[in-house]
Write a protein that holds these residues in place. Structure first.
Motif, short mmCIF file in Angstrom:
data_model
loop_
_atom_site.label_atom_id
_atom_site.label_comp_id
_atom_site.label_asym_id
_atom_site.label_seq_id
_atom_site.Cartn_x
_atom_site.Cartn_y
_atom_site.Cartn_z
N SER A 1 -7.91 8.62 4.32
CA SER A 1 -7.16 7.29 4.60
C SER A 1 -8.13 6.29 5.30
CB SER A 1 -6.00 7.32 5.34
OG SER A 1 -4.85 8.11 4.37
N TRP B 1 -8.33 2.82 3.55
CA TRP B 1 -7.54 1.60 3.83
C TRP B 1 -8.72 0.57 4.44
CZ3 TRP B 1 -3.61 0.67 1.58
CH2 TRP B 1 -2.93 1.51 1.18
N THR C 1 -3.34 2.15 -3.50
CA THR C 1 -3.44 3.31 -2.89
C THR C 1 -4.75 3.66 -2.43
OG1 THR C 1 -2.83 5.43 -2.49
CG2 THR C 1 -3.82 4.87 -4.83
N ASP C 2 -4.66 4.54 -1.31
CA ASP C 2 -6.05 4.87 -0.67
C ASP C 2 -6.87 6.14 -1.30
OD1 ASP C 2 -4.20 6.39 0.15
OD2 ASP C 2 -5.02 6.59 2.22
N CYS D 1 2.31 -4.58 3.19
CA CYS D 1 3.30 -3.74 3.99
C CYS D 1 2.85 -2.38 3.30
CB CYS D 1 4.73 -3.98 3.28
SG CYS D 1 5.81 -3.08 3.64
N TYR D 2 2.55 -1.46 4.28
CA TYR D 2 2.13 0.04 3.80
C TYR D 2 3.17 1.03 4.04
CZ TYR D 2 0.14 4.38 5.26
OH TYR D 2 -0.24 5.87 5.59
N GLY E 1 0.78 -1.27 0.01
CA GLY E 1 0.07 0.00 -0.12
C GLY E 1 1.03 1.37 0.15
N ASP F 1 9.20 4.00 7.13
CA ASP F 1 9.03 3.23 5.67
C ASP F 1 10.47 2.31 5.43
OD1 ASP F 1 6.72 4.39 5.53
OD2 ASP F 1 7.04 5.33 3.74
N SER G 1 1.64 -8.15 9.19
CA SER G 1 1.25 -6.79 8.70
C SER G 1 2.48 -5.79 9.13
CB SER G 1 -0.01 -6.14 9.26
OG SER G 1 -0.11 -4.76 9.01
N ILE H 1 -4.02 1.73 11.14
CA ILE H 1 -3.91 0.55 10.35
C ILE H 1 -3.81 -0.62 11.59
CG2 ILE H 1 -2.86 -1.06 8.75
CD1 ILE H 1 -2.49 1.33 6.96
N SER I 1 3.23 -1.47 8.93
CA SER I 1 2.62 -0.47 8.54
C SER I 1 3.16 0.97 9.59
CB SER I 1 1.25 -0.21 8.72
OG SER I 1 0.56 -0.74 10.12
N ASP J 1 0.45 5.20 0.40
CA ASP J 1 -0.78 6.14 0.73
C ASP J 1 -0.79 7.34 -0.07
OD1 ASP J 1 -2.21 7.96 2.15
OD2 ASP J 1 -2.14 6.56 3.87
#
Length: 314
Positions: free
Chosen positions: A81, A85, A240-241, A184-185, A37, A163, A130, A137, A132, A39
């Motif tokens: 978001s 999401w 993407t959101d 993975c965001y 993802g 990130d 996950s 999230i 993020s 953003d």
């Protein structure tokens, strides 16, 4: 063949190390999914950026260039978001999951949970992970995760650090081979857009996409290694959101720069091409489950369709 070599091979076969499948057939590949993802990522900014890893995924996969962040029916939900999401990770729209803004007031994740819950319900032995950097999230949407890293970034510089670290941790998870589904965001593209502008002519915005592309390269390297050494075949989804306009994206229901985004579905078993047919955020969960071979149960009340069945133009 010498007698000594013959005895060596025979001993190995007896030990089962080189023994063929008793059925005589090749082992079926193990299907796994990586959902990436990004953003606040406008598709036209990807085109303007130097993104060799995203370019590879697009070239080797299906690029859906007409993805809507809103339902075809009327539903509430701002173009931010929280709803975005929630749509992407639950597979239903705001009139079901209940999230219409970033307050998360009225959320209904008990009835419409994160899709990890659906994977676990169908296959309790499956492992999920996950990673993020936007706290809601992990703290609001996520459930049924076996490995979770919540970086809790708040400011632009936090997202740069988070990130980077998340991509390293997610790559390590992939190499370990335990998880069937990894999410993975990355949050820095959205933060950069808010600070400098969401547009392909904004240098810092484009540079943030290029940095994230580097992180994606780490994930792809880990997948490449797994696929060379194990009977795994991965589907990589990128989404993407929302997009953005100026330095914002709220109230963007009538603004294509905010509302129209993309889905990338890439992998060895995906027919490459591009489609302009309408696709939606809720198609992400449907696509992931389809690839994993999980048939949604009627009581899940999921929405969306797998993009793997779409017509394609080369």
């Amino acid at each position: 063949m010498s007698a000594t070599w013959g005895r060596f091979v025979f001993a190995i076969l007896c030990a089962g190390i080189l023994a063929p499948d008793s059925s005589g057939a090749e082992a079926k590949p193990i299907h796994k999914v990586l959902l990436i993802g990004i953003d606040g990522c406008r598709p036209d900014a990807i085109e303007a950026a130097h993104t060799p890893h995203l370019d590879r995924l697009i070239k080797q996969g299906l690029y859906c260039e007409n993805t809507d962040i809103l339902a075809s029916r009327e539903t509430k939900g701002d173009t931010v978001s929280g709803p975005g999401w929630s749509n992407l990770l639950t597979g239903v729209w705001p009139d079901k999951h209940g999230v219409v803004d970033n307050s998360f007031k009225g959320s209904n994740y008990q009835e419409y949970p994160h899709f990890f819950a659906r994977v676990k319900e169908a296959r309790p032995e499956s492992k999920t992970a996950s990673f993020s950097s936007w706290p809601p999230i992990a703290e609001k949407i996520l459930s049924h995760s076996d490995e979770t890293i919540n970086a809790k970034a708040q400011h632009a510089q936090d997202y740069l650090v988070a990130d980077d670290e998340l991509s390293t941790a997610a790559a390590k998870c992939i190499r370990a081979g335990k998880s069937e589904v990894v999410v993975c965001y990355f949050g820095q593209v959205d933060e950069t857009g808010h600070g400098n502008g969401f547009h392909p002519t904004v240098k810092k915005y484009v540079e943030s996409i290029e940095r994230v592309d580097g992180y994606i390269g780490r994930l792809l390297e880990a997948i490449d290694e797994r696929q060379k050494t194990s009977p795994e075949t991965w589907l990589i989804l990128v989404c993407t959101d929302h997009g953005g306009l100026g330095t914002n994206h709220g109230g963007g229901r009538e603004k294509p720069e905010i509302r129209q985004v993309f889905i990338i579905a890439s992998g060895a078993e995906v027919k490459a091409g591009k489609t302009s047919e309408p696709t939606y955020q809720v198609d992400i969960v449907a696509t992931a489950l389809d690839y994993l071979g999980i048939v949604p149960q009627a009581n899940w009340k999921l929405e969306g369709q797998s993009v793997l069945d779409l017509k394609r133009s080369e």
